[in-house]
Motif scaffolding. Sequence first.
Motif, mmCIF file in Angstrom:
data_model
loop_
_atom_site.group_PDB
_atom_site.id
_atom_site.type_symbol
_atom_site.label_atom_id
_atom_site.label_comp_id
_atom_site.label_asym_id
_atom_site.label_seq_id
_atom_site.Cartn_x
_atom_site.Cartn_y
_atom_site.Cartn_z
ATOM 1 N N ALA A 139 2.174 6.720 -6.548
ATOM 2 C CA ALA A 139 1.158 7.618 -7.100
ATOM 3 C C ALA A 139 1.552 9.063 -6.848
ATOM 4 O O ALA A 139 1.432 9.919 -7.731
ATOM 5 C CB ALA A 139 -0.198 7.317 -6.473
ATOM 6 N N ALA A 140 2.053 9.348 -5.637
ATOM 7 C CA ALA A 140 2.456 10.717 -5.308
ATOM 8 C C ALA A 140 3.583 11.155 -6.233
ATOM 9 O O ALA A 140 3.573 12.278 -6.759
ATOM 10 C CB ALA A 140 2.890 10.796 -3.849
ATOM 11 N N GLY A 153 0.821 -1.201 0.000
ATOM 12 C CA GLY A 153 0.000 0.000 0.000
ATOM 13 C C GLY A 153 0.854 1.249 0.000
ATOM 14 O O GLY A 153 0.634 2.165 -0.790
ATOM 15 N N LYS A 154 1.858 1.252 0.885
ATOM 16 C CA LYS A 154 2.694 2.443 0.979
ATOM 17 C C LYS A 154 3.436 2.678 -0.328
ATOM 18 O O LYS A 154 3.555 3.805 -0.791
ATOM 19 C CB LYS A 154 3.673 2.301 2.141
ATOM 20 C CG LYS A 154 3.019 2.596 3.482
ATOM 21 C CD LYS A 154 3.991 2.399 4.616
ATOM 22 C CE LYS A 154 3.237 2.194 5.932
ATOM 23 N NZ LYS A 154 3.992 1.392 6.876
ATOM 24 N N VAL A 183 5.774 18.329 -15.347
ATOM 25 C CA VAL A 183 5.800 18.356 -16.818
ATOM 26 C C VAL A 183 4.812 19.403 -17.323
ATOM 27 O O VAL A 183 5.118 20.197 -18.217
ATOM 28 C CB VAL A 183 5.466 16.959 -17.393
ATOM 29 C CG1 VAL A 183 5.263 17.034 -18.901
ATOM 30 C CG2 VAL A 183 6.564 15.965 -17.058
ATOM 31 N N GLY A 184 3.621 19.416 -16.721
ATOM 32 C CA GLY A 184 2.596 20.358 -17.149
ATOM 33 C C GLY A 184 3.062 21.798 -16.997
ATOM 34 O O GLY A 184 2.944 22.608 -17.928
ATOM 35 N N VAL A 189 0.968 4.063 -2.906
ATOM 36 C CA VAL A 189 0.600 5.456 -2.679
ATOM 37 C C VAL A 189 1.809 6.367 -2.902
ATOM 38 O O VAL A 189 1.692 7.430 -3.521
ATOM 39 C CB VAL A 189 0.005 5.624 -1.263
ATOM 40 C CG1 VAL A 189 -0.053 7.073 -0.873
ATOM 41 C CG2 VAL A 189 -1.389 5.019 -1.242
ATOM 42 N N HIS A 203 3.894 14.521 -13.116
ATOM 43 C CA HIS A 203 2.893 14.975 -14.075
ATOM 44 C C HIS A 203 2.699 16.481 -13.981
ATOM 45 O O HIS A 203 2.686 17.191 -14.991
ATOM 46 C CB HIS A 203 1.583 14.231 -13.799
ATOM 47 C CG HIS A 203 0.552 14.393 -14.870
ATOM 48 N ND1 HIS A 203 -0.397 15.365 -14.818
ATOM 49 C CD2 HIS A 203 0.335 13.708 -16.023
ATOM 50 C CE1 HIS A 203 -1.168 15.267 -15.891
ATOM 51 N NE2 HIS A 203 -0.731 14.261 -16.645
ATOM 52 N N ALA A 204 2.578 16.953 -12.733
ATOM 53 C CA ALA A 204 2.385 18.385 -12.532
ATOM 54 C C ALA A 204 3.607 19.149 -13.023
ATOM 55 O O ALA A 204 3.484 20.193 -13.686
ATOM 56 C CB ALA A 204 2.129 18.669 -11.061
ATOM 57 N N ILE A 252 2.179 11.829 -9.658
ATOM 58 C CA ILE A 252 1.423 13.088 -9.670
ATOM 59 C C ILE A 252 2.387 14.270 -9.724
ATOM 60 O O ILE A 252 2.218 15.198 -10.522
ATOM 61 C CB ILE A 252 0.508 13.177 -8.426
ATOM 62 C CG1 ILE A 252 -0.669 12.219 -8.600
ATOM 63 C CG2 ILE A 252 0.019 14.595 -8.222
ATOM 64 C CD1 ILE A 252 -1.555 12.133 -7.382
#
Lengths: 367, 235
Positions: free
Chosen positions: A338-339, A331-332, A348-349, A335, A345-346, A342
């Motif tokens: 995913a962090a 789980g860790k 790059v944007g 997550v 992704h941000a 994210i």
Amino acid sequence: MGKKGHEIELAGGGVSRRTFLKGCAIAAATLGLSPEVVPRMVKAAMSPKRPPVIWLHFQECTGCSEALLRAARPDIATLILDLISLDYHETLMAAAGKQAEENLHNAVNKNVGKFICVVEGGIPTKDGGIYCKIGGKTAMEILNEVAPKAKAIIAIGTCGAFGGVQAAKPNPTGAVGVQDLIKGRPIINIPGCPPNPENFLATVVQILTYGRPPELDELGRPKFAYGRKIHDHCERRPHFDEGRFVERFGDPGHKKGYCLYKVGCKGPVTYSNCSVERFCNIGAWPVGAGHGCIGCTEPGFWDTMTPIYKHLPGIYIPVGGGIREQAEEIGKVAVGGAAAVIAAHAAVGIGKKIFSLRCSTEKKEEK
Amino acid sequence: MIRKEPRLYYRVFVWSGTLRLFHWTLAFSTFILILTGIYIHYPPITTKWAEFKPLYIMATLRYWHFAAGYFFICALAVRFYLFFAGNQYERPTDFLPINKRNLKSLIHNIKFYLYLTDEHECRMGHTVLAGTIYFVLFICGVIMGLTGLYLLYPETPLIAKAGHQLFGTPQQARLIHYLLNWFFIFFIMVHLYIAVWNDFNAPDAIISGAFSGSKMMPADLECPIEELEKIPFEK
Ligand code: HEM
Ligand code: SF4
């Protein structure tokens, strides 16, 4: 003298009548029956036609028989001399070799449809069942010969009921419990590693008294013994509700008797009356002794309840020869991953926006 | 590229009140379920002081978990009802990649989120990528509800029977319940990020839409006005 066998036994003081009555009363209490049935039980148990019991041993450690030998209420003598007629039990009988084989054959064929067949141990099925052979016959052959002629079958211990330790992954011998092989006969599972002999005894007395097995749950276990979670009747439960936990064995909380949830107690998912019946007539049981429940009455507990000192099992990940991850690590990682994605992704944007802004201003300037 | 702004927009109402009620019930109950669930899984504090003053912290948080669990299950039931009785945009046929149009849209969405195209798809309902993930979430929610009920009432004959068929022993159900918990955490992180990201990069104002039920649709879109007018204007 005109006296029947059990009466001689009682009169001769082999087992006192008091002990015997006590045994019946305890069996009734274990079953949750009213004391009014005790006379009926006594009558059934005293009947000269004590039910013959044939006890088969397959892939097992004899721990269930050992537990039975230590039964205190009533003791083993009362059980095998007064309540049942133990016609065949490999570790308790004197006969050996050919004589033993004959005993089994006779006991079965004399009592077709009347005897209770007790099975201790798992039954290997792989490669024609060659991994457990007694007197040249495989366990499967013996079971198929004996069990269909029984009045009822009691699978004692987690091995007899669900396959037990030898059925743990990867189950090299293809071990299974009785219920996977025998159909059409009532099968009562008394799982546990080992099970409480009192539950076994109470089941036998129930069959004796009423001629039918007790009410069973989804997994064929008698409800009087396996109807409630350990957690529901645990003496440490107030500590659980209060949030007081043992963090490590031997810490101050452990000394104060806090709840064992955080050191892997499986009481919340295990069905048994251990916390009520207790063992060996001295009120002992695992959680009382400071060790968490290991969930030994549940099918596949070697796979689903391990690691013993962790709350949940590890997950097998088939990477690099296989790693076992604890569920929360997965789980860790998920997550955390995913962090990271994210954030990337941000980034790059934002980068792209800055880049395109600069390009467009440059273009304007060119114009 | 600089987008042509000001641009003319229609404010269209897409999400029914029932759907918004479902959304926020699910959001708040999931939030509470995750927090209390993680405490149940690994109670981080051992309340040594509780010897002096009763707190019943585990009992209380479990109670909240079960109470929130019921809201969660009710929210799922409402969503299930809307799969059939909701408006055009609330039905699975609109947002699952089950036809050519939706499949094309799915590929476009993926490109958009990978920064491979700047062209935002203005779509009345869910985008297909979002819709598909929501559908997976719904299935996971059903599994959470079932494993949760199984853990809560393992002695009830009907639940015991169903639970054993579906998940095996309560311990196996507990493992599934716990692992999917991480999926919900993962989903919330991505969902919030995507919502904010969209507010920066797309004009439809989906965050305010979660409250008002509306979306902003560019008037110069090929989408015919008559299409827009067909949308139920309920509030
Ligand atoms: C998104 C939804 C949910 C999440 C994230 C969630 C999370 C969790 C977590 C992390 C645990 C601890 C598992 C463990 O390690 O033992 C748990 C336990 C539990 N959950 Fe949920 N849960 C959800 C929904 C539900 C629902 C709908 C119910 C049903 C009413 C429910 C009932 C339970 C029960 C009975 C337990 C066991 C408590 C105990 O063993 O003391 N959960 N949940
Ligand atoms: S010790 Fe085990 S069975 Fe007892 S309350 Fe704690 S978790 Fe439950």
